[in-house]
Enzyme design. Structure first.
Site, mmCIF file in Angstrom:
data_model
loop_
_atom_site.group_PDB
_atom_site.id
_atom_site.type_symbol
_atom_site.label_atom_id
_atom_site.label_comp_id
_atom_site.label_asym_id
_atom_site.label_seq_id
_atom_site.Cartn_x
_atom_site.Cartn_y
_atom_site.Cartn_z
ATOM 1 N N GLN A 1 6.977 -5.100 -25.949
ATOM 2 C CA GLN A 1 7.587 -6.053 -26.902
ATOM 3 C C GLN A 1 6.578 -6.494 -27.966
ATOM 4 O O GLN A 1 6.888 -6.533 -29.154
ATOM 5 C CB GLN A 1 8.122 -7.271 -26.113
ATOM 6 C CG GLN A 1 8.987 -8.209 -26.924
ATOM 7 C CD GLN A 1 10.350 -7.590 -27.258
ATOM 8 O OE1 GLN A 1 10.753 -6.595 -26.663
ATOM 9 N NE2 GLN A 1 11.017 -8.158 -28.230
ATOM 10 N N ILE A 2 5.368 -6.795 -27.532
ATOM 11 C CA ILE A 2 4.329 -7.245 -28.477
ATOM 12 C C ILE A 2 3.997 -6.133 -29.478
ATOM 13 O O ILE A 2 3.770 -6.394 -30.661
ATOM 14 C CB ILE A 2 3.071 -7.722 -27.704
ATOM 15 C CG1 ILE A 2 3.378 -9.036 -26.985
ATOM 16 C CG2 ILE A 2 1.864 -7.875 -28.641
ATOM 17 C CD1 ILE A 2 2.300 -9.510 -26.025
ATOM 18 N N GLU B 1 5.856 2.802 -0.820
ATOM 19 C CA GLU B 1 5.112 2.091 0.250
ATOM 20 C C GLU B 1 5.786 0.766 0.615
ATOM 21 O O GLU B 1 5.128 -0.240 0.875
ATOM 22 C CB GLU B 1 3.635 1.950 -0.112
ATOM 23 C CG GLU B 1 3.011 3.343 -0.198
ATOM 24 C CD GLU B 1 1.528 3.400 -0.064
ATOM 25 O OE1 GLU B 1 0.950 2.506 0.573
ATOM 26 O OE2 GLU B 1 0.939 4.376 -0.577
ATOM 27 N N SER C 1 10.178 -3.896 -2.814
ATOM 28 C CA SER C 1 9.919 -5.348 -2.862
ATOM 29 C C SER C 1 10.766 -6.067 -1.810
ATOM 30 O O SER C 1 10.330 -7.055 -1.207
ATOM 31 C CB SER C 1 10.236 -5.893 -4.256
ATOM 32 O OG SER C 1 9.326 -5.328 -5.178
HETATM 33 N N1 CAA Z 1 2.693 -3.999 10.704
HETATM 34 C C1 CAA Z 1 2.516 -3.577 11.979
HETATM 35 N N2 CAA Z 1 3.536 -3.291 12.793
HETATM 36 C C2 CAA Z 1 4.787 -3.432 12.310
HETATM 37 C C3 CAA Z 1 5.043 -3.852 10.986
HETATM 38 C C4 CAA Z 1 3.928 -4.147 10.174
HETATM 39 N N3 CAA Z 1 4.067 -4.540 8.898
HETATM 40 N N4 CAA Z 1 6.383 -3.880 10.797
HETATM 41 C C5 CAA Z 1 6.940 -3.490 11.945
HETATM 42 N N5 CAA Z 1 5.987 -3.207 12.860
HETATM 43 C C6 CAA Z 1 6.151 -2.752 14.244
HETATM 44 C C7 CAA Z 1 6.839 -3.798 15.098
HETATM 45 O O1 CAA Z 1 5.897 -4.709 15.641
HETATM 46 C C8 CAA Z 1 7.506 -2.940 16.152
HETATM 47 O O2 CAA Z 1 6.540 -2.514 17.097
HETATM 48 P P1 CAA Z 1 6.646 -2.873 18.675
HETATM 49 O O3 CAA Z 1 7.996 -2.432 19.132
HETATM 50 O O4 CAA Z 1 5.497 -2.132 19.277
HETATM 51 O O5 CAA Z 1 6.485 -4.364 18.734
HETATM 52 C C9 CAA Z 1 7.901 -1.697 15.381
HETATM 53 O O6 CAA Z 1 7.045 -1.648 14.232
HETATM 54 C C10 CAA Z 1 9.347 -1.686 14.947
HETATM 55 O O7 CAA Z 1 9.537 -2.856 14.194
HETATM 56 P P2 CAA Z 1 10.959 -3.443 13.812
HETATM 57 O O8 CAA Z 1 11.822 -3.539 15.027
HETATM 58 O O9 CAA Z 1 10.700 -4.668 13.047
HETATM 59 O O10 CAA Z 1 11.556 -2.279 12.916
HETATM 60 P P3 CAA Z 1 12.656 -2.311 11.809
HETATM 61 O O11 CAA Z 1 13.494 -1.120 12.001
HETATM 62 O O12 CAA Z 1 13.318 -3.652 11.743
HETATM 63 O O13 CAA Z 1 11.855 -2.013 10.437
HETATM 64 C C11 CAA Z 1 10.391 -2.340 8.590
HETATM 65 C C12 CAA Z 1 10.668 -2.558 10.077
HETATM 66 C C13 CAA Z 1 9.316 -3.342 8.255
HETATM 67 C C14 CAA Z 1 11.611 -2.587 7.726
HETATM 68 C C15 CAA Z 1 9.863 -0.887 8.434
HETATM 69 O O14 CAA Z 1 10.898 0.041 8.709
HETATM 70 C C16 CAA Z 1 9.306 -0.591 7.072
HETATM 71 O O15 CAA Z 1 8.174 -0.971 6.774
HETATM 72 N N6 CAA Z 1 10.058 0.118 6.189
HETATM 73 C C17 CAA Z 1 9.532 0.577 4.898
HETATM 74 C C18 CAA Z 1 8.904 1.927 5.040
HETATM 75 C C19 CAA Z 1 7.964 2.232 3.926
HETATM 76 O O16 CAA Z 1 7.145 1.413 3.525
HETATM 77 N N7 CAA Z 1 8.019 3.476 3.438
HETATM 78 C C20 CAA Z 1 7.121 3.914 2.451
HETATM 79 C C21 CAA Z 1 6.977 5.388 2.547
HETATM 80 S S1 CAA Z 1 5.339 5.975 2.327
HETATM 81 C C22 CAA Z 1 5.067 6.076 0.665
HETATM 82 O O17 CAA Z 1 5.795 5.574 -0.140
HETATM 83 C C23 CAA Z 1 3.821 6.779 0.334
HETATM 84 C C24 CAA Z 1 3.694 7.314 -1.017
HETATM 85 O O18 CAA Z 1 3.965 8.479 -1.245
HETATM 86 C C25 CAA Z 1 3.076 6.556 -2.090
#
Ligand code: CAA
Length: 379
Positions: free
Chosen positions: A336-337, A363, A366
Site C-alpha cells: 500500500q505504501i 507447520e 493459525s
Molecule cells: N507438543 C507435544 N505433544 C503434543 C502436542 C504438542 N504441541 N500436541 C499434541 N501432542 C501429543 C499429545 O500429548 C498426545 O500424546 P499422548 O497421547 O502421549 O499424551 C498426542 O500428541 C495426541 O494429541 P491429541 O489427542 O491432542 O491429538 P489431536 O488429534 O487432538 O491433534 C493437534 C493435536 C495439535 C491438532 C495436532 O494434530 C497438530 O499439531 N496438527 C497440525 C499438524 C501440523 O502442524 N502439520 C504441519 C505439517 S509439516 C509442515 O508443514 C512442514 C513444511 O513443509 C514446512
C-alpha cells in the site's frame, strides 16, 4: 531473557545479512518467477553452517544456540523467504528431530551429512486427507519382521524434490490410533519411492514442494526413529521447534517489507513532501515497527525456552501465530505504501506479500496454533 546479543550472535547475524545481500538478492525475482530452487545458494548456506545451526559439531553441526538461529533466519527471510524455508525445515524438522530422538547409528549415518549441508532433508507428515488432523494418517507402514512395507501418498512436502533423506510418518497399527504411528528415515532412490508432482504455488516459489508416493517401499527396521508407536509424539515434538523457525521466517518477511517501505516513504514525494511526513503513512510504519519488535521478542522467548530445555509448545505456537499475522499485515501495508510500484515485481514487496501467506498455513495453521495455546493455558 537477556536482550543483549553476544559477540557470537551479532557475528552470525551479520554473516547471514551479508550472505543474503550478496548471494540471495541478485536473482531472487527470477527464482520466484521461474520457480527455481536456489541450489548454489543452499550449498553455500551449508558451508556456512546455516543448515545444521544448533547441531553438536560432532555430528557436523555448528553448535549454536536457538537465538542465533532466529537471528540468521530473520536475515535470510528478509531477502528470500524460499531459501529461509529450506533452512527452517532442514534445521528444525529434520536435524533437530534426529539429534534429539535418533539412535547413534542413525545420527552418524544421516544427521552428519544433513547438518553439515552435504545433503538436505524433508519432513513428510501431511497427506491429501490429513493436514491439520494429523493423527488421520492413511500412509501405512506394515511390520514385516525385519522391515516395514511403506505405502501411501504425502502432500506439500518442502524440499520434496531435492532432499536426499526423508522423515516419513506412517500408521503401523490403526487400532492404536496415534499410538500406532511411527516415524522412519527413508532414502531417496529406494525402490518404490517416487517423487510426485511439483506444486505451482502462490508464494515461496523458489522452494521445492512435491507430493511423495510410496509403493511397497521396504524400510529396514533400524530406520524407525524411537520406540514402536513413538511417531506421532515425535512429529509433535519436532513441530514445536519447527514453529520457531517459521515464526522467524515470518519475522524476516515482515522486517524485510518494513525496511523497504520505510526507505521508500523517506524518498517518495507526494503533495510537496516525502510521504513519511503524511501521518497516514507514518502511522502505518509506526504500527509495523511496533508489531515487528513484539514478534521478534516472542521468537526470542521461545528460542530461549528451547535452549533452557523447557516445554516450548505454547511459546513456539504463540511466536508463530503472532509473527505470521504480522508478516501478512506488514506486507499488505508495505504494498500500500509503495502504491502502484508495490504492485510490480521489481519492488519486491508484492512477492513478500505472497510469501507471507504460507506462514499462516504450514507447520500448523493459525487455527491449530490457537488450539495448542488454548490447551496449554487451560491445563
Ligand atoms: N507438543 C507435544 N505433544 C503434543 C502436542 C504438542 N504441541 N500436541 C499434541 N501432542 C501429543 C499429545 O500429548 C498426545 O500424546 P499422548 O497421547 O502421549 O499424551 C498426542 O500428541 C495426541 O494429541 P491429541 O489427542 O491432542 O491429538 P489431536 O488429534 O487432538 O491433534 C493437534 C493435536 C495439535 C491438532 C495436532 O494434530 C497438530 O499439531 N496438527 C497440525 C499438524 C501440523 O502442524 N502439520 C504441519 C505439517 S509439516 C509442515 O508443514 C512442514 C513444511 O513443509 C514446512
Amino acid at each position: 531473557m537477556d536482550f543483549n546479543l553476544s559477540e557470537e550472535q551479532l557475528m552470525i547475524q551479520q554473516a547471514a545479512r551479508d550472505f543474503a545481500q550478496n548471494e540471495l538478492l541478485p536473482e531472487v525475482i527470477e527464482r520466484d518467477r521461474d520457480q527455481k530452487f536456489p541450489t548454489e545458494q543452499v550449498k553455500k548456506m551449508g558451508e556456512m553452517g546455516l543448515l545444521g545451526m544448533m547441531v553438536d559439531p560432532k555430528y557436523g553441526g555448528a553448535g549454536m544456540d536457538s537465538v542465533s538461529y532466529v537471528l540468521a533466519m530473520e536475515e535470510i527471510a528478509k531477502i528470500d523467504a524460499s531459501a529461509a524455508v529450506v533452512m527452517s525445515v532442514n534445521n528444525s524438522l529434520v536435524c533437530a528431530g534426529l539429534e534429539k530422538f535418533a539412535s547413534e547409528e542413525q545420527k552418524v549415518k544421516y544427521l552428519t551429512p544433513l547438518a553439515s549441508g552435504q545433503v538436505i532433508g524433508a519432513f513428510a507428515l501431511s497427506e491429501p486427507e490429513a493436514g491439520s488432523d494429523a493423527t488421520s494418517q492413511k500412509t501405512t507402514a506394515e511390520d514385516k519382521g525385519d522391515y516395514y512395507l511403506l505405502n501411501g501418498i504425502k502432500n506439500w512436502i518442502t524440499n520434496g524434490g531435492t532432499a536426499s533423506y526423508y522423515i516419513v510418518i506412517a500408521q503401523t497399527d490403526p487400532e492404536k490410533k496415534h499410538k500406532g504411528i511411527n516415524a522412519f528415515i527413508v532414502e531417496r532412490g529406494w525402490e518404490g519411492f517416487e517423487i510426485g508432482l511439483k506444486e505451482d504455488k502462490l508464494g515461496i516459489r523458489g522452494s521445492d514442494t512435491h507430493s511423495l508416493i510410496f509403493n511397497n517401499v521396504k524400510v529396514p527396521k533400524e530406520n524407525r526413529i524411537g520406540e514402536d508407536g513413538f511417531g506421532f509424539n515425535f512429529a509433535m515434538a519436532v513441530l514445536n521447534g519447527g514453529r520457531i523457525g517459521i515464526a522467524s521466517q515470518a519475522l524476516g518477511i515482515a522486517s524485510g517489507a518494513y525496511e523497504l517501505a520505510l526507505k521508500y516513504a523517506k524518498t517518495r514525494k507526494a503533495f510537496k513532501t516525502e510521504i513519511i511526513n503524511h501521518q497516514a503513512i507514518a502511522f502505518k510504519l509506526a504500527d509495523m515497527a511496533t508489531q515487528i519488535t513484539a514478534a521478534r521478542m516472542l521468537c526470542f522467548k521461545a528460542a530461549c525456552e528451547k535452549d533452557a530445555g523447557k516445554d516450548i509448545s505454547e511459546s513456539g505456537a504463540m511466536a508463530k501465530l503472532y509473527a505470521s499475522q504480522v508478516a501478512m499485515d506488514t506486507t499488505i501495508e508495505a504494498v500500500q505504501i509503495h502504491g502502484g510500484y508495490g504492485y510490480v515485481k521489481e519492488y519486491h514487496v508484492e512477492r513478500m506479500m505472497r510469501d507471507a501467506k504460507i506462514t499462516q498455513i504450514y507447520e500448523g495453521t493459525s487455527e491449530i496454533q490457537k488450539i495448542v495455546i488454548s490447551r496449554s493455558i487451560s491445563k
